[in-house]
Design an enzyme around this catalytic site. Structure first.
Site, PDB file in Angstrom:
ATOM      1  N   ASN A  27       0.830  -1.222   0.000  1.00 22.52           N
ATOM      2  CA  ASN A  27       0.000   0.000   0.000  1.00 22.52           C
ATOM      3  C   ASN A  27       0.855   1.259   0.000  1.00 22.52           C
ATOM      4  O   ASN A  27       0.694   2.138  -0.843  1.00 22.52           O
ATOM      5  CB  ASN A  27      -0.879   0.029   1.256  1.00 22.52           C
ATOM      6  CG  ASN A  27      -1.873  -1.095   1.250  1.00 22.52           C
ATOM      7  OD1 ASN A  27      -2.451  -1.405   0.219  1.00 22.52           O
ATOM      8  ND2 ASN A  27      -2.054  -1.741   2.393  1.00 22.52           N
ATOM      9  N   VAL A  55      12.477  -3.732  -4.453  1.00 20.42           N
ATOM     10  CA  VAL A  55      12.350  -5.131  -4.036  1.00 20.42           C
ATOM     11  C   VAL A  55      11.072  -5.309  -3.217  1.00 20.42           C
ATOM     12  O   VAL A  55      10.612  -4.368  -2.562  1.00 20.42           O
ATOM     13  CB  VAL A  55      13.553  -5.614  -3.180  1.00 20.42           C
ATOM     14  CG1 VAL A  55      14.866  -5.421  -3.904  1.00 20.42           C
ATOM     15  CG2 VAL A  55      13.610  -4.929  -1.820  1.00 20.42           C
ATOM     16  N   ARG A  58       9.317 -11.099  -2.799  1.00 24.42           N
ATOM     17  CA  ARG A  58       9.493 -12.157  -3.801  1.00 24.42           C
ATOM     18  C   ARG A  58      10.455 -11.782  -4.919  1.00 24.42           C
ATOM     19  O   ARG A  58      11.174 -12.602  -5.427  1.00 24.42           O
ATOM     20  CB  ARG A  58       8.127 -12.504  -4.431  1.00 24.42           C
ATOM     21  CG  ARG A  58       7.135 -13.094  -3.445  1.00 24.42           C
ATOM     22  CD  ARG A  58       5.697 -12.835  -3.852  1.00 24.42           C
ATOM     23  NE  ARG A  58       5.343 -11.442  -3.730  1.00 24.42           N
ATOM     24  CZ  ARG A  58       4.603 -10.751  -4.591  1.00 24.42           C
ATOM     25  NH1 ARG A  58       4.119 -11.339  -5.653  1.00 24.42           N
ATOM     26  NH2 ARG A  58       4.339  -9.476  -4.398  1.00 24.42           N
ATOM     27  N   THR A 104       8.657  -2.117   4.333  1.00 21.58           N
ATOM     28  CA  THR A 104       8.168  -3.470   4.595  1.00 21.58           C
ATOM     29  C   THR A 104       7.745  -3.534   6.071  1.00 21.58           C
ATOM     30  O   THR A 104       8.131  -2.673   6.852  1.00 21.58           O
ATOM     31  CB  THR A 104       9.289  -4.509   4.377  1.00 21.58           C
ATOM     32  OG1 THR A 104      10.137  -4.523   5.541  1.00 21.58           O
ATOM     33  CG2 THR A 104      10.134  -4.202   3.163  1.00 21.58           C
ATOM     34  N   VAL A 158       5.884   6.382  13.709  1.00 24.64           N
ATOM     35  CA  VAL A 158       4.869   6.778  14.699  1.00 24.64           C
ATOM     36  C   VAL A 158       4.051   7.914  14.082  1.00 24.64           C
ATOM     37  O   VAL A 158       4.620   8.870  13.551  1.00 24.64           O
ATOM     38  CB  VAL A 158       5.516   7.301  16.006  1.00 24.64           C
ATOM     39  CG1 VAL A 158       4.447   7.658  17.035  1.00 24.64           C
ATOM     40  CG2 VAL A 158       6.483   6.287  16.580  1.00 24.64           C
ATOM     41  N   LEU A 162       2.384  12.366  10.375  1.00 29.11           N
ATOM     42  CA  LEU A 162       2.476  13.475  11.344  1.00 29.11           C
ATOM     43  C   LEU A 162       3.926  13.599  11.830  1.00 29.11           C
ATOM     44  O   LEU A 162       4.508  12.604  12.267  1.00 29.11           O
ATOM     45  CB  LEU A 162       1.558  13.209  12.550  1.00 29.11           C
ATOM     46  CG  LEU A 162       0.062  13.111  12.270  1.00 29.11           C
ATOM     47  CD1 LEU A 162      -0.700  12.723  13.534  1.00 29.11           C
ATOM     48  CD2 LEU A 162      -0.471  14.429  11.734  1.00 29.11           C
ATOM     49  N   GLY A 213     -11.088  -2.543   6.831  1.00 25.49           N
ATOM     50  CA  GLY A 213      -9.642  -2.617   6.580  1.00 25.49           C
ATOM     51  C   GLY A 213      -8.828  -1.769   7.549  1.00 25.49           C
ATOM     52  O   GLY A 213      -7.671  -1.465   7.276  1.00 25.49           O
ATOM     53  N   ASP A 227       1.215  -2.618  19.635  1.00 25.39           N
ATOM     54  CA  ASP A 227       1.635  -1.662  18.611  1.00 25.39           C
ATOM     55  C   ASP A 227       1.838  -0.272  19.254  1.00 25.39           C
ATOM     56  O   ASP A 227       2.791   0.444  18.942  1.00 25.39           O
ATOM     57  CB  ASP A 227       0.555  -1.620  17.516  1.00 25.39           C
ATOM     58  CG  ASP A 227       0.913  -0.660  16.411  1.00 25.39           C
ATOM     59  OD1 ASP A 227       1.987  -0.837  15.821  1.00 25.39           O
ATOM     60  OD2 ASP A 227       0.130   0.274  16.146  1.00 25.39           O
ATOM     61  N   LYS A 231       5.258   2.008  19.632  1.00 30.15           N
ATOM     62  CA  LYS A 231       5.362   3.410  19.204  1.00 30.15           C
ATOM     63  C   LYS A 231       5.868   4.295  20.349  1.00 30.15           C
ATOM     64  O   LYS A 231       6.634   5.232  20.125  1.00 30.15           O
ATOM     65  CB  LYS A 231       4.005   3.905  18.699  1.00 30.15           C
ATOM     66  CG  LYS A 231       3.662   3.297  17.336  1.00 30.15           C
ATOM     67  CD  LYS A 231       2.262   3.653  16.908  1.00 30.15           C
ATOM     68  CE  LYS A 231       1.988   3.139  15.497  1.00 30.15           C
ATOM     69  NZ  LYS A 231       0.566   3.173  15.151  1.00 30.15           N
TER      70      LYS A 231
HETATM   71  N1  LIG Z   1      -0.315   1.566   6.007  1.00 25.76           N
HETATM   72  C1  LIG Z   1      -0.143   2.565   6.856  1.00 25.76           C
HETATM   73  O1  LIG Z   1      -1.024   3.397   7.085  1.00 25.76           O
HETATM   74  C2  LIG Z   1       1.190   2.713   7.561  1.00 25.76           C
HETATM   75  C3  LIG Z   1       1.421   3.833   8.392  1.00 25.76           C
HETATM   76  C4  LIG Z   1       2.666   3.980   9.003  1.00 25.76           C
HETATM   77  C5  LIG Z   1       3.644   3.003   8.827  1.00 25.76           C
HETATM   78  N2  LIG Z   1       3.349   1.917   8.038  1.00 25.76           N
HETATM   79  C6  LIG Z   1       4.370   0.886   7.895  1.00 25.76           C
HETATM   80  O2  LIG Z   1       4.779   0.812   6.531  1.00 25.76           O
HETATM   81  C7  LIG Z   1       5.154  -0.521   6.219  1.00 25.76           C
HETATM   82  C8  LIG Z   1       4.401  -0.976   4.980  1.00 25.76           C
HETATM   83  O3  LIG Z   1       3.015  -0.930   5.214  1.00 25.76           O
HETATM   84  P1  LIG Z   1       1.980  -1.335   4.044  1.00 25.76           P
HETATM   85  O4  LIG Z   1       0.642  -0.973   4.559  1.00 25.76           O
HETATM   86  O5  LIG Z   1       2.437  -0.786   2.744  1.00 25.76           O
HETATM   87  O6  LIG Z   1       2.171  -2.932   4.059  1.00 25.76           O
HETATM   88  P2  LIG Z   1       1.796  -3.969   2.892  1.00 25.76           P
HETATM   89  O7  LIG Z   1       0.764  -3.401   1.973  1.00 25.76           O
HETATM   90  O8  LIG Z   1       1.541  -5.252   3.568  1.00 25.76           O
HETATM   91  O9  LIG Z   1       3.156  -4.100   2.028  1.00 25.76           O
HETATM   92  C9  LIG Z   1       4.321  -4.655   2.564  1.00 25.76           C
HETATM   93  C10 LIG Z   1       5.352  -4.806   1.460  1.00 25.76           C
HETATM   94  O10 LIG Z   1       6.568  -5.260   2.077  1.00 25.76           O
HETATM   95  C11 LIG Z   1       7.075  -6.355   1.308  1.00 25.76           C
HETATM   96  N3  LIG Z   1       7.910  -7.221   2.162  1.00 25.76           N
HETATM   97  C12 LIG Z   1       7.544  -7.986   3.212  1.00 25.76           C
HETATM   98  N4  LIG Z   1       8.596  -8.637   3.720  1.00 25.76           N
HETATM   99  C13 LIG Z   1       9.666  -8.280   2.963  1.00 25.76           C
HETATM  100  C14 LIG Z   1      11.035  -8.635   2.983  1.00 25.76           C
HETATM  101  N5  LIG Z   1      11.544  -9.458   3.896  1.00 25.76           N
HETATM  102  N6  LIG Z   1      11.840  -8.086   2.036  1.00 25.76           N
HETATM  103  C15 LIG Z   1      11.369  -7.241   1.101  1.00 25.76           C
HETATM  104  N7  LIG Z   1      10.060  -6.875   1.037  1.00 25.76           N
HETATM  105  C16 LIG Z   1       9.225  -7.386   1.961  1.00 25.76           C
HETATM  106  C17 LIG Z   1       5.839  -7.064   0.795  1.00 25.76           C
HETATM  107  O11 LIG Z   1       6.216  -7.901  -0.262  1.00 25.76           O
HETATM  108  P3  LIG Z   1       5.125  -8.753  -1.102  1.00 25.76           P
HETATM  109  O12 LIG Z   1       4.443  -7.763  -2.004  1.00 25.76           O
HETATM  110  O13 LIG Z   1       5.986  -9.708  -1.832  1.00 25.76           O
HETATM  111  O14 LIG Z   1       4.228  -9.392  -0.106  1.00 25.76           O
HETATM  112  C18 LIG Z   1       4.980  -5.859   0.399  1.00 25.76           C
HETATM  113  O15 LIG Z   1       5.332  -5.402  -0.870  1.00 25.76           O
HETATM  114  C19 LIG Z   1       4.859  -1.350   7.474  1.00 25.76           C
HETATM  115  O16 LIG Z   1       6.023  -1.488   8.249  1.00 25.76           O
HETATM  116  C20 LIG Z   1       3.845  -0.500   8.217  1.00 25.76           C
HETATM  117  O17 LIG Z   1       3.842  -0.732   9.612  1.00 25.76           O
HETATM  118  C21 LIG Z   1       2.176   1.755   7.394  1.00 25.76           C
END
Ligand SMILES: NC(=O)c1ccc[n+]([C@@H]2O[C@H](COP(=O)([O-])OP(=O)(O)OC[C@H]3O[C@@H](n4cnc5c(N)ncnc54)[C@H](OP(=O)(O)O)[C@@H]3O)[C@@H](O)[C@H]2O)c1
Length: 370
Positions: A27, A55, A58, A104, A158, A162, A213, A227, A231
């Site tokens: 995302n 990357v 996969r 990731t 965190v 913001l 979601g 979580d 933080k």
């Molecule tokens: N979403 C939010 O609102 C938000 C806010 C603040 C911080 N974050 C942080 O931002 C990060 C990403 O969030 P997201 O919502 O984008 O998660 P997501 O949609 O689940 O995407 C995670 C991505 O990381 C990849 N990944 C997982 N393990 C990996 C590894 N070992 N090596 C390389 N790539 C790897 C996944 O690969 P695949 O595509 O192959 O599965 C996927 O592309 C998380 O740490 C989350 O806590 C998110």
């Protein structure tokens, strides 16, 4: 002017390059990459941002000067299976200033930071796993970064976009002393407790949040409060405190007996959670209060007190006036003693988080390009 002088002048005006490698195409990663070419244009003339690798868990596409506009198509077409060692070897050979942007959720990826730093990479993380490693490992990383004169920016770990860590850093750099940081740090729990009005069982609100979601795949991960605990640790470390997760008292929203085991078993016993939440809600309402899952870190006379817990707060308290999903950070310091500094807004979402990552990248660019 001689030819040599012209060439020296041209050299002195050469625009520096920054090689950018993005890990994570989910995302937030996709949103970040989609905005990348606009940022390349914004900084052109100051620094040449080169997309030098993408990357996910996969596939990897590792090549300098990737076209940011067509990243998705190129990644699908040319991305190949890879091993962690391939990425490290590629980074070791890559010349010039370089930054790995960790988008990731992976602990194994965060455990590669020492190798990435060794390869000369700055790090920008949205992934909380690195900034919440056990203190000894975390301090070793900081030391390694200092030795290599590299940066680690993690403002999105965190409060998503913001700029709470940035505000803390600026206050400390201005000579301020922070006595207390408190607030609501979970968008999911913020949504649940802002929406819950006793009209139907709390577990039905949990189900609704899951369907929208807003929760982790297993919503008990949100209800556990872990979580929020992580933080608060990130902010404590921002203040220079050498804490570990175990130093932060955790009072989960979920009764401990319901925290583990199969989801199905939890769902059958959900009435216990529903009864507990209704009683707390009614009591708070009778006292003209609202429920909030709050974090607090206070530093009084050298004593550190850190905890996360469900609290009833007065209707006129800063933590009460919250829109569903909002995070709020209340900072009390020498400069902001009687009237705390309050930062409030969406604490999750791919758009604001990708924006926060670009803000970190812009901060790095400012340091490198001067
Ligand atoms: N979403 C939010 O609102 C938000 C806010 C603040 C911080 N974050 C942080 O931002 C990060 C990403 O969030 P997201 O919502 O984008 O998660 P997501 O949609 O689940 O995407 C995670 C991505 O990381 C990849 N990944 C997982 N393990 C990996 C590894 N070992 N090596 C390389 N790539 C790897 C996944 O690969 P695949 O595509 O192959 O599965 C996927 O592309 C998380 O740490 C989350 O806590 C998110």
């Amino acid at each position: 002017m001689t030819a040599k002088a012209y060439s020296l002048l041209a050299e002195s005006k050469a625009i520096p390059e920054l090689q950018v490698i993005v890990a994570g195409t989910g995302n937030v990663g996709s949103e970040f990459l989609t905005r990348f070419s606009k940022q390349q244009q914004r900084f052109s003339g100051k620094i040449a941002l080169q997309l030098a690798g993408i990357v996910n868990s996969r596939h990897a596409l590792l090549a300098s000067n990737l076209a940011a506009d067509s990243w998705q198509r190129d990644f699908q077409q040319f991305g190949k299976g890879y091993a962690a060692a391939d990425l490290v070897a590629y980074l070791q050979d890559l010349a010039g200033p370089k930054v790995v942007i960790d988008i990731t959720p992976s602990q194994s990826f965060a455990r590669q930071y020492p190798a990435l730093i060794q390869a000369g990479c700055h790090i920008i993380s949205a992934n909380k796993q690195g900034v919440t490693l056990p203190d000894a490992e975390y301090q070793a990383l900081r030391q390694q970064l200092r030795q290599h004169k590299l940066c680690w920016l993690s403002n999105t770990t965190v409060g998503a976009g913001l700029p709470v860590q940035r505000i803390i850093q600026e206050l400390l750099q201005s000579g301020d002393q922070i006595q207390r940081i408190s607030g609501v740090f979970s968008g999911t729990l913020s949504w649940l407790l802002c929406q819950y009005d006793g009209s139907k069982p709390f577990s039905e609100f949990v189900l609704e949040a899951q369907q929208l979601g807003y929760t982790e795949p297993d919503p008990r991960d949100d209800l556990s409060g872990k979580d929020v605990q992580r933080k608060l640790l990130v902010l404590a470390r921002e203040l220079g405190l050498k804490l570990d997760l175990a130093d932060i008292r955790l009072n989960p929203l979920l009764p401990t007996e319901l925290a583990t085991g199969e989801w199905q078993d939890f769902w059958q016993q959900r009435e216990r959670l529903d009864r507990q939440m209704l009683a707390l809600y009614q009591q708070a309402k009778a006292n003209q209060q609202v429920l909030r899952y709050a974090a607090s870190l206070s530093l009084q006379a050298g004593q550190i007190k850190a905890e996360v817990s469900l609290q009833a707060v007065a209707l006129d308290a800063p933590l009460a006036a919250l829109a569903p999903c909002d995070n709020i950070f209340v900072i009390e310091s020498n400069w902001y003693r009687d009237n705390p500094l309050v930062l409030k807004g969406p604490g999750a979402g791919s758009i604001v988080t990708a924006g926060g990552l670009h803000a970190d990248l812009a901060q790095l660019v400012a340091q490198l390009a001067g």
